[in-house]
Enzyme design. Structure first.
Site, PDB file in Angstrom:
ATOM      1  N   HIS A 299      55.066  42.027  14.882  1.00  0.00           N
ATOM      2  CA  HIS A 299      55.953  41.652  13.784  1.00  0.00           C
ATOM      3  C   HIS A 299      57.356  42.208  14.045  1.00  0.00           C
ATOM      4  O   HIS A 299      58.244  42.055  13.217  1.00  0.00           O
ATOM      5  CB  HIS A 299      55.422  42.190  12.444  1.00  0.00           C
ATOM      6  CG  HIS A 299      54.102  41.588  12.065  1.00  0.00           C
ATOM      7  ND1 HIS A 299      53.962  40.272  11.672  1.00  0.00           N
ATOM      8  CD2 HIS A 299      52.856  42.111  12.037  1.00  0.00           C
ATOM      9  CE1 HIS A 299      52.693  40.019  11.410  1.00  0.00           C
ATOM     10  NE2 HIS A 299      51.994  41.118  11.634  1.00  0.00           N
TER      11      HIS A 299
ATOM     12  N   ALA B  77      60.796  42.156  15.158  1.00  0.00           N
ATOM     13  CA  ALA B  77      61.754  41.067  15.382  1.00  0.00           C
ATOM     14  C   ALA B  77      62.491  41.220  16.706  1.00  0.00           C
ATOM     15  O   ALA B  77      62.812  40.229  17.364  1.00  0.00           O
ATOM     16  CB  ALA B  77      62.753  41.006  14.228  1.00  0.00           C
ATOM     17  N   HIS B  78      62.767  42.475  17.120  1.00  0.00           N
ATOM     18  CA  HIS B  78      63.445  42.710  18.395  1.00  0.00           C
ATOM     19  C   HIS B  78      62.593  42.197  19.562  1.00  0.00           C
ATOM     20  O   HIS B  78      63.089  41.535  20.467  1.00  0.00           O
ATOM     21  CB  HIS B  78      63.737  44.195  18.613  1.00  0.00           C
ATOM     22  CG  HIS B  78      64.738  44.761  17.668  1.00  0.00           C
ATOM     23  ND1 HIS B  78      66.076  44.443  17.725  1.00  0.00           N
ATOM     24  CD2 HIS B  78      64.598  45.641  16.658  1.00  0.00           C
ATOM     25  CE1 HIS B  78      66.719  45.100  16.775  1.00  0.00           C
ATOM     26  NE2 HIS B  78      65.844  45.829  16.106  1.00  0.00           N
TER      27      HIS B  78
ATOM     28  N   ASP C 182      51.971  45.928  25.516  1.00  0.00           N
ATOM     29  CA  ASP C 182      51.971  47.346  25.188  1.00  0.00           C
ATOM     30  C   ASP C 182      52.942  47.949  26.173  1.00  0.00           C
ATOM     31  O   ASP C 182      52.829  47.731  27.387  1.00  0.00           O
ATOM     32  CB  ASP C 182      50.584  47.975  25.307  1.00  0.00           C
ATOM     33  CG  ASP C 182      50.539  49.331  24.607  1.00  0.00           C
ATOM     34  OD1 ASP C 182      51.035  49.424  23.468  1.00  0.00           O
ATOM     35  OD2 ASP C 182      50.033  50.293  25.199  1.00  0.00           O
ATOM     36  N   SER C 183      53.924  48.613  25.657  1.00  0.00           N
ATOM     37  CA  SER C 183      54.978  49.105  26.527  1.00  0.00           C
ATOM     38  C   SER C 183      55.444  50.458  26.045  1.00  0.00           C
ATOM     39  O   SER C 183      55.223  50.842  24.897  1.00  0.00           O
ATOM     40  CB  SER C 183      56.149  48.113  26.562  1.00  0.00           C
ATOM     41  OG  SER C 183      56.572  47.801  25.253  1.00  0.00           O
TER      42      SER C 183
ATOM     43  N   TYR D 165      63.604  53.454  23.094  1.00  0.00           N
ATOM     44  CA  TYR D 165      64.233  54.477  23.935  1.00  0.00           C
ATOM     45  C   TYR D 165      65.410  53.927  24.737  1.00  0.00           C
ATOM     46  O   TYR D 165      65.943  54.619  25.603  1.00  0.00           O
ATOM     47  CB  TYR D 165      63.185  55.078  24.878  1.00  0.00           C
ATOM     48  CG  TYR D 165      62.046  55.737  24.150  1.00  0.00           C
ATOM     49  CD1 TYR D 165      62.174  57.031  23.649  1.00  0.00           C
ATOM     50  CD2 TYR D 165      60.856  55.062  23.921  1.00  0.00           C
ATOM     51  CE1 TYR D 165      61.143  57.634  22.955  1.00  0.00           C
ATOM     52  CE2 TYR D 165      59.817  55.661  23.229  1.00  0.00           C
ATOM     53  CZ  TYR D 165      59.962  56.949  22.754  1.00  0.00           C
ATOM     54  OH  TYR D 165      58.940  57.544  22.057  1.00  0.00           O
TER      55      TYR D 165
ATOM     56  N   HIS E 273      61.667  46.265  32.183  1.00  0.00           N
ATOM     57  CA  HIS E 273      60.225  46.255  32.420  1.00  0.00           C
ATOM     58  C   HIS E 273      59.584  45.029  31.784  1.00  0.00           C
ATOM     59  O   HIS E 273      58.672  44.434  32.339  1.00  0.00           O
ATOM     60  CB  HIS E 273      59.608  47.531  31.873  1.00  0.00           C
ATOM     61  CG  HIS E 273      59.932  47.798  30.429  1.00  0.00           C
ATOM     62  ND1 HIS E 273      61.224  47.869  29.951  1.00  0.00           N
ATOM     63  CD2 HIS E 273      59.140  48.007  29.355  1.00  0.00           C
ATOM     64  CE1 HIS E 273      61.207  48.106  28.653  1.00  0.00           C
ATOM     65  NE2 HIS E 273      59.947  48.193  28.261  1.00  0.00           N
ATOM     66  N   ARG E 274      60.072  44.639  30.615  1.00  0.00           N
ATOM     67  CA  ARG E 274      59.524  43.476  29.918  1.00  0.00           C
ATOM     68  C   ARG E 274      59.883  42.201  30.682  1.00  0.00           C
ATOM     69  O   ARG E 274      59.043  41.314  30.853  1.00  0.00           O
ATOM     70  CB  ARG E 274      60.045  43.436  28.483  1.00  0.00           C
ATOM     71  CG  ARG E 274      59.289  42.475  27.600  1.00  0.00           C
ATOM     72  CD  ARG E 274      59.531  42.734  26.122  1.00  0.00           C
ATOM     73  NE  ARG E 274      58.826  43.944  25.697  1.00  0.00           N
ATOM     74  CZ  ARG E 274      59.425  45.063  25.266  1.00  0.00           C
ATOM     75  NH1 ARG E 274      60.726  45.123  25.158  1.00  0.00           N
ATOM     76  NH2 ARG E 274      58.710  46.108  24.924  1.00  0.00           N
TER      77      ARG E 274
END
Length: 193
Positions: free
Chosen positions: A5, A7-8, A64-65, A149, A175-176
């Site tokens: 959920h 939004a970013h 998951d990050s 972060y 990374h994403r």
């Protein structure tokens, strides 16, 4: 469906997953929280994707990050979103990393941002990948962009922190973005194309 959920995260995935005909949406409201009891980012991403795939008929992409700082024993690691206690309190989480660096007598340290992605449909895991970007964390906050972060982390090869970068600039290092690139290489497995 992106299993969040936040939004970013949704807007970041919308930009990164620009696949024609693929609509990227957040989870519908009112769903329970997925368990995150895995020992790794990859296990947690897979758990969340399979959990939410039981509630929606669409493809579910879960991530998951988080941040790993070897000097801090890998902290915050899989607890990145709730490192300081409350889930998603970015200011408190950043302050805790800074305090932990100071406990070690340093103002910066090697670090890595990790993003694990998993795609499920109807409870079946179709693909999972993990992207990692190395860099450094610092004991001061810089920039107003991004979340988490980002104001502390500077990726290798960059002169600025994620928090100081535009979305498109961050995507060159993140990374994403790397995990999405790896997932797109396996697109036939999960999108059937």
């Amino acid at each position: 469906m992106i299993a969040t959920h936040n939004a970013h995260k949704v807007s970041e995935f919308q930009a990164l997953l620009a696949i024609p005909g693929l609509e990227v949406e957040p989870l519908p409201p009112g769903l329970p929280d997925a368990p995150e009891t895995g020992a790794t980012f990859l296990e947690n991403a897979q758990m969340k994707a399979q959990f939410y795939a039981e509630y929606v008929s669409d493809l579910v992409l879960s991530d998951d990050s988080g941040l790993e700082v070897p000097l801090l024993g890998g902290e915050p690691g899989i607890y990145s979103a709730r490192y300081a206690g409350a889930h998603g309190d970015d200011v408190a989480n950043n302050q805790k990393v800074i305090a932990r660096l100071h406990e070690q007598g340093v103002t910066q340290a090697d670090a890595a941002f990790v993003c694990a992605l998993a795609v499920c449909r109807n409870g079946q895991l179709l693909a999972s990948v993990e992207g990692r970007v190395n860099g450094r964390v610092f004991d001061d906050v810089r920039g107003q962009s991004g979340f988490g972060y980002d104001p502390l982390f500077q990726p290798e090869g960059a002169s600025r922190r994620f928090g100081e970068m535009s979305t498109s600039e961050k995507a060159q290092y993140s990374h994403r973005a790397l995990a999405v690139q790896l997932l797109r290489q396996r697109q036939k497995e999960w999108l059937g194309e």
